[in-house]
Design a protein around this motif. Structure first.
Motif, mmCIF file in Angstrom:
data_model
loop_
_atom_site.group_PDB
_atom_site.id
_atom_site.type_symbol
_atom_site.label_atom_id
_atom_site.label_comp_id
_atom_site.label_asym_id
_atom_site.label_seq_id
_atom_site.Cartn_x
_atom_site.Cartn_y
_atom_site.Cartn_z
ATOM 1 N N PHE A 148 0.812 -1.214 0.000
ATOM 2 C CA PHE A 148 0.000 0.000 0.000
ATOM 3 C C PHE A 148 0.853 1.275 0.000
ATOM 4 N N ASP A 149 1.961 1.257 0.683
ATOM 5 C CA ASP A 149 2.740 2.480 0.838
ATOM 6 C C ASP A 149 3.868 2.608 -0.181
ATOM 7 N N GLY A 150 4.182 1.529 -0.873
ATOM 8 C CA GLY A 150 5.294 1.569 -1.817
ATOM 9 C C GLY A 150 4.880 1.739 -3.258
ATOM 10 N N LEU A 151 3.569 1.816 -3.525
ATOM 11 C CA LEU A 151 3.075 1.909 -4.899
ATOM 12 C C LEU A 151 2.012 3.001 -5.012
ATOM 13 N N PRO A 152 1.858 3.570 -6.200
ATOM 14 C CA PRO A 152 0.790 4.565 -6.404
ATOM 15 C C PRO A 152 -0.549 3.880 -6.647
ATOM 16 N N PHE A 153 -1.513 4.134 -5.784
ATOM 17 C CA PHE A 153 -2.847 3.562 -5.914
ATOM 18 C C PHE A 153 -3.772 4.624 -6.514
ATOM 19 N N ILE A 154 -4.577 4.213 -7.477
ATOM 20 C CA ILE A 154 -5.486 5.128 -8.158
ATOM 21 C C ILE A 154 -6.907 4.582 -8.054
ATOM 22 N N GLY A 155 -7.800 5.344 -7.438
ATOM 23 C CA GLY A 155 -9.205 4.949 -7.392
ATOM 24 C C GLY A 155 -9.877 5.228 -8.727
ATOM 25 N N VAL A 156 -10.648 4.286 -9.209
ATOM 26 C CA VAL A 156 -11.407 4.469 -10.454
ATOM 27 C C VAL A 156 -12.877 4.247 -10.132
ATOM 28 N N LEU A 177 -7.110 5.239 0.421
ATOM 29 C CA LEU A 177 -6.029 4.337 0.022
ATOM 30 C C LEU A 177 -5.196 4.907 -1.118
ATOM 31 N N CYS A 178 -5.727 5.923 -1.797
ATOM 32 C CA CYS A 178 -5.185 6.315 -3.101
ATOM 33 C C CYS A 178 -4.422 7.631 -3.089
ATOM 34 N N CYS A 179 -3.545 7.762 -4.075
ATOM 35 C CA CYS A 179 -2.890 9.044 -4.343
ATOM 36 C C CYS A 179 -3.845 9.968 -5.091
ATOM 37 N N GLY A 180 -4.683 9.393 -5.928
ATOM 38 C CA GLY A 180 -5.638 10.167 -6.701
ATOM 39 C C GLY A 180 -6.834 9.319 -7.073
ATOM 40 N N VAL A 181 -7.907 9.989 -7.475
ATOM 41 C CA VAL A 181 -9.147 9.312 -7.858
ATOM 42 C C VAL A 181 -9.540 9.747 -9.262
ATOM 43 N N ILE A 224 -19.324 11.657 -4.521
ATOM 44 C CA ILE A 224 -19.018 11.627 -3.089
ATOM 45 C C ILE A 224 -17.558 11.230 -2.889
ATOM 46 N N THR A 225 -17.127 10.216 -3.626
ATOM 47 C CA THR A 225 -15.737 9.778 -3.534
ATOM 48 C C THR A 225 -14.787 10.882 -3.962
ATOM 49 N N ALA A 226 -15.141 11.593 -5.035
ATOM 50 C CA ALA A 226 -14.298 12.695 -5.509
ATOM 51 C C ALA A 226 -14.185 13.792 -4.452
ATOM 52 N N GLN A 227 -15.297 14.122 -3.799
ATOM 53 C CA GLN A 227 -15.265 15.153 -2.759
ATOM 54 C C GLN A 227 -14.439 14.694 -1.559
ATOM 55 N N LEU A 228 -14.589 13.425 -1.195
ATOM 56 C CA LEU A 228 -13.782 12.892 -0.102
ATOM 57 C C LEU A 228 -12.300 12.951 -0.447
ATOM 58 N N ALA A 229 -11.979 12.650 -1.711
ATOM 59 C CA ALA A 229 -10.587 12.714 -2.155
ATOM 60 C C ALA A 229 -10.035 14.130 -1.996
ATOM 61 N N LEU A 230 -10.822 15.109 -2.390
ATOM 62 C CA LEU A 230 -10.396 16.502 -2.238
ATOM 63 C C LEU A 230 -10.217 16.861 -0.773
ATOM 64 N N ASP A 231 -11.155 16.417 0.065
ATOM 65 C CA ASP A 231 -11.074 16.703 1.499
ATOM 66 C C ASP A 231 -9.827 16.062 2.121
ATOM 67 N N ASP A 252 -5.577 13.932 -5.410
ATOM 68 C CA ASP A 252 -5.842 14.494 -6.732
ATOM 69 C C ASP A 252 -7.135 13.907 -7.294
ATOM 70 N N VAL A 253 -7.798 14.667 -8.136
ATOM 71 C CA VAL A 253 -9.005 14.187 -8.811
ATOM 72 C C VAL A 253 -8.822 14.363 -10.318
ATOM 73 N N PHE A 254 -9.010 13.265 -11.047
ATOM 74 C CA PHE A 254 -8.900 13.240 -12.496
ATOM 75 C C PHE A 254 -10.261 12.887 -13.085
ATOM 76 N N VAL A 255 -10.513 13.348 -14.296
ATOM 77 C CA VAL A 255 -11.817 13.114 -14.922
ATOM 78 C C VAL A 255 -11.634 12.824 -16.415
ATOM 79 N N VAL A 256 -12.404 11.869 -16.907
ATOM 80 C CA VAL A 256 -12.494 11.627 -18.352
ATOM 81 C C VAL A 256 -13.531 12.590 -18.923
ATOM 82 N N PRO A 257 -13.164 13.488 -19.825
ATOM 83 C CA PRO A 257 -14.160 14.397 -20.408
ATOM 84 C C PRO A 257 -15.240 13.611 -21.135
ATOM 85 N N GLY A 258 -16.488 14.037 -20.981
ATOM 86 C CA GLY A 258 -17.606 13.318 -21.583
ATOM 87 C C GLY A 258 -18.482 14.208 -22.443
#
Length: 418
Positions: free
Chosen positions: A107-115, A220-224, A237-244, A248-254
């Protein structure tokens, strides 16, 4: 003793923040268990109801949970264990106990990304989730999802197909398969990934559990990454929690005309980072994890079925561009790679129901499956044995073929062509 950790974690009317404060104050839950009630007065945030819960010294519930864990093959991770994720420990309200199946990653040695994203995703969103999950994993990241149907499941399948591990954070017990349609994915995660829950074994998927578990996904993540989210979505909700939590928060443009992208596009307006590939995300963490993160050019061109798509071999000039440069949205950590051109959906105004244009050509795995079904319906296991396709890749291929309307599932784990 572990039974005291479970005892404290199951005390009602006490927040996770206060439970952690109790552990810090008394050194461990066993000391909390034997503490004099008068010593709780100094614990900020502990209510009278919470004090009453600490006065209940019965260990029967905790002992039953231990027996359930043994029966279901669940492991227990406590707040003071060395393997407990530091990133998660640093959020305001970390869970005191985690139950898990599978193998704990570093968990601490790798970059985790929430999707994360909607369960009712478009073909574009499903394909993007699978592709981005694959690319994130191929570039050295670990995908974390809520294991829901739709975006979560597709991103997890993509990560497993890349040969990486993945993490699923559940809103029910770690022994409960929800949704049931993802049973095959859960089985793969037990073998190749890790399923985690703060809820005791057997806990049903109650609706109020899911917003609660979202803080663990982001924690758990570096970014979502939000792939596709309507105006009211748990992904937001997850994105807001990530900001709090300072993530970082990333988004796929739609497509701006599609309701299921209203929420995620709004995140872009509010300052999230627009991305068009897994490397757009992972490049942000290369300085932090120089030995783990690497650009995989081949992964950028391959779909989660493992082969180079015909679309990626076409001249870049043939791809319609909506923006010549990705806006920075005021993000000071934005790297030069993110200043590349972004492809947003399609250049014309074709609707999302135009699936042939939204979905890339058949992958090699998908063609093998269709060939195996030429003579009629088959057991999924028989198709796996005949084609030699690994289970994770087979699940991804079957999902995409169902989205295309080319196959259908039958009772008894059987499939056939439409």
């Amino acid at each position: 003793m572990i039974v005291h950790w479970i005892w404290l974690s199951t005390r009602r009317n006490i927040s996770d923040r206060v439970k952690v404060a109790l552990v810090h104050h008394f050194q461990d839950p066993e000391a909390v268990y034997f503490a004099d009630p008068d010593s709780f007065v100094s614990i900020e945030g502990l209510t009278q109801e919470g004090s009453a819960a600490l006065s209940d010294k019965s260990l029967s519930e905790a002992e039953q949970i231990l027996r359930d864990c043994q029966r279901e093959g669940l492991h227990i991770l406590t707040y003071q264990d060395a393997a407990y994720p530091v990133r998660l420990k640093n959020i305001p309200d970390p869970p005191l106990v985690l139950y898990y199946k599978g193998r704990l990653p570093d968990f601490d040695g790798l970059p985790f990304i929430g999707v994360v994203g909607t369960r009712k995703a478009s073909a574009y969103g499903m394909n993007a989730a699978r592709k981005l999950g694959y690319q994130i994993a191929a570039c050295g990241g670990i995908v974390v999802s809520g294991m829901a149907f739709g975006i979560d499941g597709m991103a997890t399948r993509g990560a497993l197909t890349a040969g990486s591990t993945a993490v699923g954070v559940l809103g029910c017990g770690a022994d409960v398969v929800y949704p049931a349609s993802n049973r095959g994915l859960f089985q793969d995660m037990e073998q190749y990934g890790c399923l985690i829950s703060e809820f005791a074994p057997g806990t049903p998927p109650l609706h109020y559990n899911f917003p609660r578990r979202n803080r663990i996904i982001s924690g758990l993540c570096c970014g979502v990454l939000v792939v596709e989210a309507p105006e009211k979505s748990g992904a937001l909700i997850t994105a807001q929690l990530a900001l709090d939590q300072g993530r970082d928060v990333f988004v796929v443009p739609g497509n701006i005309d599609v309701d299921t992208f209203v929420g995620s596009n709004r995140l872009l307006r509010d300052g999230a980072t627009a991305i068009s590939s897994g490397w757009d995300i992972m490049s942000e963490y290369q300085p932090q994890f120089p030995d783990k993160v690497r650009k995989c050019d081949e992964a950028m061109q391959r779909d989660a079925g493992g082969e180079i798509s015909e679309a990626s071999q076409k001249c870049e000039k043939a791809q319609p561009k909506v923006a010549q440069k990705a806006p920075s949205f005021g993000n000071p950590r934005r790297s030069k790679q993110n200043e590349e051109k972004i492809v947003i959906d399609k250049g014309d105004s074709s609707p999302y129901s135009d699936l042939e244009d939204q979905t890339p050509p058949l992958s090699q795995d998908e063609r093998k499956v269709l060939s195996a079904l030429a003579q009629g319906e088959r057991l999924v296991d028989d198709v796996i044995a005949e084609t030699g396709i690994p289970t994770a890749r087979m699940l991804a291929a079957l999902t995409m073929l169902q989205i295309r309307g080319m196959i259908r599932q039958l009772p008894g784990k059987r499939i056939s062509r439409n």
